[in-house]
Design a protein around this motif. Structure first.
Motif, PDB file in Angstrom:
ATOM      1  N   LEU A 113      35.992  52.235  52.896  1.00  0.00           N
ATOM      2  CA  LEU A 113      34.871  51.549  52.242  1.00  0.00           C
ATOM      3  C   LEU A 113      35.397  50.396  51.383  1.00  0.00           C
ATOM      4  O   LEU A 113      34.790  49.317  51.332  1.00  0.00           O
ATOM      5  N   GLY A 114      36.543  50.613  50.741  1.00  0.00           N
ATOM      6  CA  GLY A 114      37.158  49.537  49.951  1.00  0.00           C
ATOM      7  C   GLY A 114      37.575  48.373  50.823  1.00  0.00           C
ATOM      8  O   GLY A 114      37.407  47.196  50.457  1.00  0.00           O
ATOM      9  N   LEU A 115      38.110  48.689  52.003  1.00  0.00           N
ATOM     10  CA  LEU A 115      38.519  47.649  52.954  1.00  0.00           C
ATOM     11  C   LEU A 115      37.307  46.842  53.428  1.00  0.00           C
ATOM     12  O   LEU A 115      37.337  45.601  53.463  1.00  0.00           O
ATOM     13  N   LEU A 116      36.233  47.539  53.786  1.00  0.00           N
ATOM     14  CA  LEU A 116      35.020  46.856  54.245  1.00  0.00           C
ATOM     15  C   LEU A 116      34.416  46.003  53.124  1.00  0.00           C
ATOM     16  O   LEU A 116      33.912  44.903  53.370  1.00  0.00           O
ATOM     17  N   GLY A 117      34.477  46.532  51.912  1.00  0.00           N
ATOM     18  CA  GLY A 117      33.979  45.762  50.780  1.00  0.00           C
ATOM     19  C   GLY A 117      34.812  44.510  50.538  1.00  0.00           C
ATOM     20  O   GLY A 117      34.276  43.424  50.289  1.00  0.00           O
ATOM     21  N   ALA A 118      36.143  44.654  50.636  1.00  0.00           N
ATOM     22  CA  ALA A 118      37.040  43.510  50.408  1.00  0.00           C
ATOM     23  C   ALA A 118      36.818  42.417  51.442  1.00  0.00           C
ATOM     24  O   ALA A 118      36.986  41.223  51.148  1.00  0.00           O
ATOM     25  N   ALA A 119      36.418  42.820  52.669  1.00  0.00           N
ATOM     26  CA  ALA A 119      36.191  41.824  53.730  1.00  0.00           C
ATOM     27  C   ALA A 119      35.067  40.861  53.352  1.00  0.00           C
ATOM     28  O   ALA A 119      35.015  39.734  53.857  1.00  0.00           O
ATOM     29  N   GLY A 120      34.169  41.287  52.464  1.00  0.00           N
ATOM     30  CA  GLY A 120      33.108  40.405  52.001  1.00  0.00           C
ATOM     31  C   GLY A 120      33.611  39.301  51.093  1.00  0.00           C
ATOM     32  O   GLY A 120      32.976  38.249  50.966  1.00  0.00           O
ATOM     33  N   GLN A 121      34.756  39.537  50.448  1.00  0.00           N
ATOM     34  CA  GLN A 121      35.340  38.530  49.549  1.00  0.00           C
ATOM     35  C   GLN A 121      36.520  37.789  50.182  1.00  0.00           C
ATOM     36  O   GLN A 121      36.842  36.665  49.794  1.00  0.00           O
ATOM     37  N   LEU A 122      37.169  38.439  51.131  1.00  0.00           N
ATOM     38  CA  LEU A 122      38.395  37.880  51.712  1.00  0.00           C
ATOM     39  C   LEU A 122      38.185  37.665  53.206  1.00  0.00           C
ATOM     40  O   LEU A 122      38.220  38.619  53.990  1.00  0.00           O
ATOM     41  N   GLN A 123      37.956  36.430  53.625  1.00  0.00           N
ATOM     42  CA  GLN A 123      37.652  36.136  55.033  1.00  0.00           C
ATOM     43  C   GLN A 123      38.742  36.601  55.992  1.00  0.00           C
ATOM     44  O   GLN A 123      38.439  37.105  57.085  1.00  0.00           O
ATOM     45  N   PRO A 124      40.045  36.478  55.639  1.00  0.00           N
ATOM     46  CA  PRO A 124      41.078  36.977  56.572  1.00  0.00           C
ATOM     47  C   PRO A 124      40.940  38.467  56.877  1.00  0.00           C
ATOM     48  O   PRO A 124      41.270  38.906  57.978  1.00  0.00           O
ATOM     49  N   VAL A 125      40.439  39.246  55.925  1.00  0.00           N
ATOM     50  CA  VAL A 125      40.241  40.684  56.161  1.00  0.00           C
ATOM     51  C   VAL A 125      39.089  40.889  57.138  1.00  0.00           C
ATOM     52  O   VAL A 125      39.184  41.683  58.083  1.00  0.00           O
ATOM     53  N   ALA A 126      37.998  40.150  56.935  1.00  0.00           N
ATOM     54  CA  ALA A 126      36.859  40.231  57.858  1.00  0.00           C
ATOM     55  C   ALA A 126      37.288  39.834  59.269  1.00  0.00           C
ATOM     56  O   ALA A 126      36.925  40.495  60.251  1.00  0.00           O
ATOM     57  N   ASP A 127      38.060  38.768  59.365  1.00  0.00           N
ATOM     58  CA  ASP A 127      38.499  38.281  60.679  1.00  0.00           C
ATOM     59  C   ASP A 127      39.412  39.301  61.363  1.00  0.00           C
ATOM     60  O   ASP A 127      39.293  39.546  62.572  1.00  0.00           O
TER      61      ASP A 127
END
Length: 417
Positions: free
Chosen positions: A371-385
């Motif tokens: 859940l922390g990873l998914l949340g971080a993807a909202g702030q950090l585009q490289p994580v979402a990508d």
């Protein structure tokens, strides 16, 4: 010329048949339906094929719908705020979209399988339209160098024993309900490109929305995955397509109003545009034994059937067909014995194992670090990508998804960068 029999005319069976045909093998394909029956029938699946799987089709010159199918350039994830689930005003706690390095595409299997089947026949392949039973295979197998079973449903699957060590679930983990629709509006966020949308409703299930090409052109798939016994598990026994769609929309309004807002004017693509069911994710022994002593090799979801929550079914089928094709061609004129069959499956399992591990993990409630990873993807585009591109290469999840320490180290490295 080596003679090969393939039973089952889905993604893996047809891709493998056409691939072997192009290499000069004499291929017989058994299907329980004609191309016309497939085209006019009910939808068979959801499917979104990512870059690697599309590449396998392209390598064989089978990308017939590349120009017509929507180009899917992103994958979005929304997670409903657990505190608002079941209330009158559900809201999103997480919402982002990752960009894919290579585009994905979805082609209704009624379009693809009928088209590929006609191509196979045009190119000189022998098509036998017959629902095969074990007794039929026992008879037919004597005339072939190799028999492959790519029919993931029905009696033939019973020849392949469940591998309990690789199958943690012994019952279905989701109730599945699919509707193909026209008239879905764009998401207001990023309307400039097409994306698959994964909406997670904690404790309830998931809604996937994906652009596709169907028999009547561009469409979208609305796909509910419901926790068995929960509020989404209401499609069993619903035979009327319009009732199925009404239920789909009612659940969208209740649990994912942000998706429902663009679905108020949708209509079914056709009377066969709905599907519901469930199955237990299962890995099976790859070798089946016929009553007369012959051996057959299982293909794709006959031997590795994952839940569709990670959208890997058609991708895995394509990858399985590609590895089996390579193993067959490399084997030359030597016998396709049990040792070769085992090695051929093991080669595929190296691709399928990370898919199975990730899919089974996604069926469980997400742990805190995920859940922390998914949340971080909202702030950090490289994580979402990176998360989005894991759908193309699920092996990458090993390095940042499963282990809390690896997840923390990865997020720290991205934040620092």
């Amino acid at each position: 010329m080596r003679k090969i029999l393939i039973v089952g005319a889905g993604q893996s069976g047809l891709q493998l048949a056409l691939g072997l045909q192009s290499k000069g093998y004499e291929v017989t394909l058994m299907s329980n339906r004609t191309a016309d029956e497939i085209r006019a029938g009910r939808v068979m699946s959801t499917q979104c094929m990512f870059a690697t799987a599309l590449g396998h089709e392209r390598d064989l010159g089978l990308d017939f719908w590349e120009q017509q199918a929507p180009r899917i350039e992103g994958l979005g994830v929304s997670v409903a705020d657990p505190a608002t689930v079941g209330t009158d005003s559900p809201a999103r706690a997480i919402d982002w979209v990752g960009r894919l390095d290579g585009h994905a595409q979805s082609v209704d299997q009624r379009v693809k399988m009928s088209g590929w089947m006609e191509t196979f026949v045009q190119r000189g392949g022998q098509l036998v339209v017959h629902g095969a039973a074990v007794g039929d295979l026992d008879y037919f197998s004597r005339g072939y160098d190799l028999v492959l079973v790519a029919a993931g449903k029905g009696e033939l699957v019973s020849m392949f024993a469940r591998d309990a060590a690789r199958s943690p679930y012994d019952r279905p983990q989701r109730a599945l309900a699919v509707a193909y629709v026209h008239g879905l509006g764009p998401r207001p966020e990023h309307p400039e490109f097409d994306a698959v949308r994964c909406n997670v409703v904690p404790g309830v299930g998931e809604l996937f929305v994906m652009p596709t090409l169907t028999t009547s052109g561009r469409a979208d798939i609305l796909f509910w995955e419901g926790v068995p016994g929960g509020p989404l598990d209401v499609f069993q026994g619903v035979k009327d397509p319009s009732e199925h769609l009404a239920l789909t929309l009612e659940l969208m309004e209740r649990f994912t109003p942000w998706e429902y807002a663009r679905a108020t004017k949708v209509e079914l693509t056709d009377a066969g545009g709905t599907l519901a069911g469930r199955y237990a994710p299962t890995v099976r022994n790859p070798i089946g034994r016929l009553p007369g002593g012959g051996l057959v090799l299982g293909v794709a979801d006959v031997v590795v059937a994952n839940d569709p929550i990670t959208g890997q079914g058609s991708n895995s089928a394509s990858k399985c067909a590609a590895t089996y094709l390579a193993s067959i061609v490399e084997h030359g004129d030597r016998p396709f014995d049990e040792e070769w069959m085992r090695a051929t499956f093991d080669r595929y399992w190296r691709i399928a194992e990370p898919v199975t591990k990730w899919t089974n993990a996604m069926l469980a409630p997400p742990p805190e670090h995920v859940l922390g990873l998914l949340g971080a993807a909202g702030q950090l585009q490289p994580v979402a990508d990176r998360f989005a591109n894991g759908f193309d290469d699920p092996a990458d999840f090993e390095d940042f998804f499963f282990d809390p320490e690896k997840t923390a180290a990865y997020l720290a490295s991205v934040s620092a960068g």
